[in-house]
Design a protein around this motif. Structure first.
Motif, mmCIF file in Angstrom:
data_model
loop_
_atom_site.group_PDB
_atom_site.id
_atom_site.type_symbol
_atom_site.label_atom_id
_atom_site.label_comp_id
_atom_site.label_asym_id
_atom_site.label_seq_id
_atom_site.Cartn_x
_atom_site.Cartn_y
_atom_site.Cartn_z
ATOM 1 N N ASN A 67 6.067 -31.045 -32.573
ATOM 2 C CA ASN A 67 4.733 -31.649 -32.542
ATOM 3 C C ASN A 67 4.902 -33.170 -32.531
ATOM 4 O O ASN A 67 5.151 -33.782 -33.566
ATOM 5 C CB ASN A 67 3.940 -31.195 -33.763
ATOM 6 C CG ASN A 67 2.510 -31.718 -33.762
ATOM 7 O OD1 ASN A 67 1.990 -32.130 -32.730
ATOM 8 N ND2 ASN A 67 1.874 -31.700 -34.925
ATOM 9 N N THR A 72 3.554 -36.846 -26.596
ATOM 10 C CA THR A 72 2.599 -36.103 -25.785
ATOM 11 C C THR A 72 1.199 -36.635 -26.063
ATOM 12 O O THR A 72 0.967 -37.336 -27.050
ATOM 13 C CB THR A 72 2.655 -34.598 -26.096
ATOM 14 O OG1 THR A 72 2.371 -34.384 -27.480
ATOM 15 C CG2 THR A 72 4.033 -34.041 -25.786
ATOM 16 N N THR A 124 0.379 -30.965 -30.968
ATOM 17 C CA THR A 124 0.573 -29.593 -30.481
ATOM 18 C C THR A 124 1.148 -28.703 -31.591
ATOM 19 O O THR A 124 2.176 -28.054 -31.397
ATOM 20 C CB THR A 124 1.503 -29.570 -29.262
ATOM 21 O OG1 THR A 124 2.749 -30.221 -29.613
ATOM 22 C CG2 THR A 124 0.889 -30.282 -28.077
ATOM 23 N N LEU A 167 2.586 -24.823 -31.174
ATOM 24 C CA LEU A 167 2.703 -24.498 -29.748
ATOM 25 C C LEU A 167 3.840 -23.506 -29.526
ATOM 26 O O LEU A 167 4.945 -23.679 -30.026
ATOM 27 C CB LEU A 167 2.954 -25.774 -28.947
ATOM 28 C CG LEU A 167 3.031 -25.653 -27.421
ATOM 29 C CD1 LEU A 167 2.641 -26.982 -26.777
ATOM 30 C CD2 LEU A 167 4.419 -25.257 -26.931
ATOM 31 N N THR A 182 1.270 -22.853 -21.737
ATOM 32 C CA THR A 182 0.861 -22.464 -23.087
ATOM 33 C C THR A 182 -0.198 -21.374 -22.987
ATOM 34 O O THR A 182 -0.547 -20.924 -21.883
ATOM 35 C CB THR A 182 0.276 -23.655 -23.864
ATOM 36 O OG1 THR A 182 -1.020 -23.978 -23.329
ATOM 37 C CG2 THR A 182 1.175 -24.871 -23.774
ATOM 38 N N THR A 216 -3.564 -25.693 -26.202
ATOM 39 C CA THR A 216 -3.009 -27.049 -26.303
ATOM 40 C C THR A 216 -2.401 -27.425 -24.955
ATOM 41 O O THR A 216 -2.205 -26.579 -24.087
ATOM 42 C CB THR A 216 -1.883 -27.152 -27.357
ATOM 43 O OG1 THR A 216 -0.728 -26.442 -26.886
ATOM 44 C CG2 THR A 216 -2.312 -26.599 -28.701
ATOM 45 N N GLY A 269 2.951 -30.409 -22.903
ATOM 46 C CA GLY A 269 3.872 -31.513 -23.145
ATOM 47 C C GLY A 269 4.889 -31.680 -22.036
ATOM 48 O O GLY A 269 5.887 -32.381 -22.203
ATOM 49 N N HIS A 317 -5.178 -28.508 -20.821
ATOM 50 C CA HIS A 317 -4.669 -27.337 -21.520
ATOM 51 C C HIS A 317 -4.139 -26.264 -20.571
ATOM 52 O O HIS A 317 -3.535 -25.290 -21.024
ATOM 53 C CB HIS A 317 -5.750 -26.767 -22.444
ATOM 54 C CG HIS A 317 -5.978 -27.606 -23.662
ATOM 55 N ND1 HIS A 317 -6.623 -27.139 -24.774
ATOM 56 C CD2 HIS A 317 -5.632 -28.898 -23.959
ATOM 57 C CE1 HIS A 317 -6.676 -28.091 -25.689
ATOM 58 N NE2 HIS A 317 -6.077 -29.172 -25.216
#
Length: 383
Positions: free
Chosen positions: A24, A86, A90, A93, A104, A108, A111, A353
């Motif tokens: 994250n 990012t 996240t 994730l 994903t 989210t 990245g 997303h």
């Protein structure tokens, strides 16, 4: 002398991407991903260190600067760059692989901006090390806080850059594209102040800051202004209750263009419209303008693009020079005097997303990084 596209350890590349994606790492919180890169690169013979950019921006880690001495004396020294952060947090994730696609679950961003640049750079360096491929001096500039205005690159001391040319992996597909022109961008904050009043009992006594803002925006051309220029009103905050005429409205806007004079003109036009609408009803307006970054234009015959073209064509990849409407750390590096281009990667639908990346594009990016490294190794530093 032609190269052939190097065989890539696809499983290792994908696993590295997944490992980085699970961290994250919004701006100012990139340490988890940077520690992974630091550890891997040290095992590949790089000297790694962090600068003090993190301290300057209130983050938990600085830019990662890695260097590997070349095995070919006098070869052109180059750097590769990508960023750790990012666009949004996240947490939790878990990437999903469907055939050639990594995405994903839609809650989210992935990245891939910019892990699809980071992972191929690191994998290319692994192959370089394992196969003992001859090369010149290589530097990696892996930055923080790119997504909030190239902040990490701005705080990287240009005297620490030892390369003559740079390659930033931070643009959308196709792989094989090289950005030779990028825009100048200004952001400007706007505070419109009117007069509060009860919306039901005494609306005539109020001056609505929201209404002033709305009338101003309605007069503006937003989005694509011309082939070089764009504008946007991105943030609006105002009001405290429905029964109160709003006293203040805050807006954050931007103008950008590959022609700096057009960027200035668009900014000044938008500011003048805000001013005119405020003055028309007795409101006041205050502005704060910031030049986020300067644009750049590389000549198509510049050496950095010649290296890119020769490298791409040597592995049978189409070379595509292109312009962009987005900024990248290359804007900062070019301003600092190091000719730098941005390479197209596999990131698609960035900042959304439904963002995804193709594994095949990451493989191609890794092969291109290796081809650039080998091409630069054949060229003299005097070029």
């Amino acid at each position: 002398m032609a190269n052939t596209a190097r065989a890539i350890n696809q499983d290792r590349l994908v696993n590295l991407f997944l490992d980085l994606a699970r961290q994250n790492t919004p701006p100012r919180a990139e340490k988890a991903a940077s520690d992974i890169a630091f550890h891997v690169l040290e095992t590949l013979g790089f000297t790694c260190e962090y600068d003090d950019a993190g301290e300057k921006v209130g983050g938990n880690v600085g830019n990662l600067i890695a260097f590997k001495k070349g095995s070919i004396e006098g070869a052109t020294p180059i750097f590769f760059s990508a960023h750790f952060d990012t666009v949004e947090p996240t947490p939790g994730l878990e990437p999903i692989i469907e055939g050639d696609i990594i995405r994903t679950d839609g809650t989210t961003v992935l990245g891939a901006d910019d892990i699809s640049g980071l992972a191929p750079i690191i994998e290319a360096m692994a192959i370089l090390h394992e196969e003992q491929i001859p090369h010149g001096d290589i530097q990696l500039l892996l930055t923080i806080c790119e997504e909030i205005g190239l902040v990490g690159a701005k705080h990287l001391d240009p005297r620490r850059i030892k390369a003559k040319y740079g390659f930033v992996l931070d643009a959308g597909p196709p792989v094989g594209s090289f950005v030779y022109s990028a825009p100048t961008q200004d952001t400007f904050e706007v505070w419109i102040r009117g007069r509060a009043a009860h919306a039901g009992a005494q609306p005539e006594d109020g001056i609505s800051a929201i209404h002033v803002a709305a009338k101003a925006i309605a007069r503006m051309q937003i989005g694509r202004i011309d082939p070089e220029t764009t504008a946007n009103v991105g943030i609006i905050h105002s009001g405290t209750a429905t029964n109160i005429i709003p006293f203040e409205c805050y807006l954050k806007c931007e103008s950008r263009s590959r022609n700096p004079e057009k960027a200035d003109a668009q900014r000044e036009l938008m500011l003048s419209i805000f001013r005119e609408e405020a003055e028309a009803v007795g409101a006041t307006v205050e502005f704060k303008v910031e030049r986020e970054y300067e644009g750049y234009v590389l000549g198509l015959d510049d050496e950095v693009l010649k290296i890119g073209r020769e490298a791409a064509e040597s592995i049978g990849m189409e070379y595509i020079p292109r312009v962009t409407g987005g900024g990248a750390d290359a804007n900062v590096f070019n301003l600092g005097g190091v000719p730098t281009t941005v390479l197209g990667c596999g990131m698609t639908n960035i900042h959304r997303h439904d963002e995804y990346v193709k594994i095949s594009d990451m493989v191609a990016s890794t092969q291109l990084v290796l081809a650039i490294t080998e091409t630069a190794a054949r060229r003299s530093e005097k070029n």
